[in-house]
Design a protein around this motif. Structure first.
Motif, short mmCIF file in Angstrom:
data_model
loop_
_atom_site.label_atom_id
_atom_site.label_comp_id
_atom_site.label_asym_id
_atom_site.label_seq_id
_atom_site.Cartn_x
_atom_site.Cartn_y
_atom_site.Cartn_z
N ASP A 96 -26.69 22.84 18.17
CA ASP A 96 -27.93 23.15 17.46
C ASP A 96 -28.03 22.36 16.16
O ASP A 96 -29.09 21.84 15.80
CB ASP A 96 -28.00 24.65 17.14
N ALA A 97 -26.90 22.31 15.43
CA ALA A 97 -26.89 21.61 14.14
C ALA A 97 -27.10 20.11 14.34
O ALA A 97 -27.82 19.47 13.57
CB ALA A 97 -25.59 21.89 13.41
N ALA A 98 -26.46 19.55 15.36
CA ALA A 98 -26.62 18.11 15.63
C ALA A 98 -28.08 17.79 15.93
O ALA A 98 -28.63 16.78 15.46
CB ALA A 98 -25.73 17.69 16.79
N LEU A 99 -28.73 18.65 16.70
CA LEU A 99 -30.14 18.42 17.03
C LEU A 99 -31.00 18.51 15.78
O LEU A 99 -31.91 17.70 15.56
CB LEU A 99 -30.59 19.45 18.07
N PRO A 136 -29.63 13.50 18.75
CA PRO A 136 -29.77 14.04 20.11
C PRO A 136 -28.61 13.71 21.04
O PRO A 136 -28.28 14.50 21.93
CB PRO A 136 -31.09 13.45 20.60
N ALA A 137 -27.99 12.55 20.87
CA ALA A 137 -26.86 12.19 21.74
C ALA A 137 -25.68 13.13 21.51
O ALA A 137 -25.06 13.63 22.46
CB ALA A 137 -26.45 10.75 21.52
N ALA A 138 -25.37 13.39 20.23
CA ALA A 138 -24.28 14.32 19.90
C ALA A 138 -24.63 15.72 20.35
O ALA A 138 -23.77 16.47 20.84
CB ALA A 138 -24.01 14.29 18.40
N ALA A 139 -25.90 16.10 20.20
CA ALA A 139 -26.34 17.43 20.64
C ALA A 139 -26.19 17.56 22.14
O ALA A 139 -25.71 18.59 22.64
CB ALA A 139 -27.79 17.65 20.23
N HIS A 140 -26.59 16.52 22.89
CA HIS A 140 -26.45 16.55 24.35
C HIS A 140 -25.00 16.79 24.76
O HIS A 140 -24.72 17.62 25.62
CB HIS A 140 -26.96 15.25 24.96
N GLU A 141 -24.09 16.05 24.13
CA GLU A 141 -22.67 16.19 24.47
C GLU A 141 -22.17 17.61 24.20
O GLU A 141 -21.47 18.21 25.01
CB GLU A 141 -21.84 15.18 23.68
N ALA A 142 -22.56 18.16 23.05
CA ALA A 142 -22.11 19.50 22.68
C ALA A 142 -22.73 20.57 23.58
O ALA A 142 -22.06 21.53 23.98
CB ALA A 142 -22.43 19.78 21.22
N TYR A 143 -24.01 20.42 23.92
CA TYR A 143 -24.64 21.38 24.84
C TYR A 143 -23.99 21.31 26.23
O TYR A 143 -23.81 22.33 26.89
CB TYR A 143 -26.13 21.12 24.96
#
Length: 297
Positions: A157-160, A165-172
């Motif tokens: 959530d924080a990355a987004l 978005p790339a870091a968020a995608h990986e974490a999700y």
């Protein structure tokens, strides 16, 4: 699920008078905590907060410092989920000091996760990221997979929110894999997160593919059992479908607004009800979109 919660709450409520008559204050505190958990699960947020406050007082009176700290965290989370962000942050920060003093890594991670969400809701993505990273480190150190799942969602959530978005995608994706391993309902939150991350990088078609399990579930009449933030999921789908020019956007917005209105109607205090609808970002977005659609119609 509602019937099961109703039955459980009835049994606990039946036991409370006798527990009080016998002066079993710590047992009473635990029963109040059970009632609070059930009330929150049923969307009765004001009642849950009141029960958490009673439980906090009881644990404080018997000198149970561990459960007193946990109850204080529950009070802070309850206030936050009602939109009382300042009060929620105050209680969560106080709870953080207490759980740290108790050496409770798991609850420290959970409190940090809530503080991360609160910071993000208030527009401080950098603080959200810092708190989420600390939550994940604690959860992994404690080897607590359920807590790690929540922390990974907060990291995503924080990355987004920071425009990554790339870091968020990986974490999700990591959160989804863990949720599926645990058979946890927060898989719904992670799936919606993957759709949000794809849309944030401008890939609406990829976002629709990511969201398909949720869309199919909803169209089959399925709910979002076990999800952390079901209204945020519904809003994600409504917004995504609208961006894609898909007519299903209207039904998802209606679904989100009806559920939100039902929750808001249960909040008797007008100021709290207003904060609930105004100060939680996805609630505010749902109300604005529904109002705009009604005005356009």
């Amino acid at each position: 699920h509602q019937g099961r919660y109703d039955d459980g709450r009835a049994l606990v409520a039946q036991a409370l008078p006798e527990v009080r008559r016998l002066g079993l204050r710590e047992v009473e505190a635990r029963l109040l905590n059970v009632l609070a958990i059930a009330a929150e699960a049923q969307g009765q947020l004001v009642e849950a907060l009141a029960l958490d406050r009673q439980s906090l007082q009881a644990f404080a009176e018997v000198g149970d410092r561990v459960n007193e700290a946990i109850s204080l965290a529950n009070v802070g989370e309850g206030a936050m989920k009602l939109g009382a962000l300042e009060a929620g942050e105050r209680d969560l920060l106080a709870a953080l000091q207490r759980v740290r003093a108790n050496g409770d890594l798991v609850f420290e991670a959970l409190v940090l996760g809530q503080l991360s969400t609160l910071a993000r809701w208030r527009g401080d993505a950098a603080a959200a990221q810092q708190r989420a990273a600390a939550a994940l480190a604690n959860a992994r150190q404690a080897q607590a997979p359920d807590t790690e799942l929540v922390a990974r969602l907060r990291v995503a959530d924080a990355a987004l929110a920071l425009g990554q978005p790339a870091a968020a995608h990986e974490a999700y994706a990591q959160a989804l894999a863990l949720a599926q391993t645990l058979d946890h309902g927060m898989a719904h939150d992670a799936t919606a997160g993957l759709a949000r991350a794809a849309r944030a990088r401008g890939a609406v078609a990829d976002a629709l593919v990511a969201a398909q399990p949720l869309l199919a579930r909803g169209e089959a009449g399925g709910g979002l059992d076990g999800a952390e933030y079901p209204r945020a999921i519904e809003w994600t789908l409504a917004e995504l479908l609208h961006a894609a020019g898909d007519a299903r956007a209207a039904s998802w917005l209606t679904r989100a607004h009806e559920a939100l209105a039902q929750q808001a109607a249960a909040i008797g205090d007008a100021a709290w009800r207003e904060a609930f609808l105004r100060d939680i970002p996805h609630h505010r977005a749902i109300v604005a979109a529904f109002t705009a659609r009604a005005g356009a119609g």
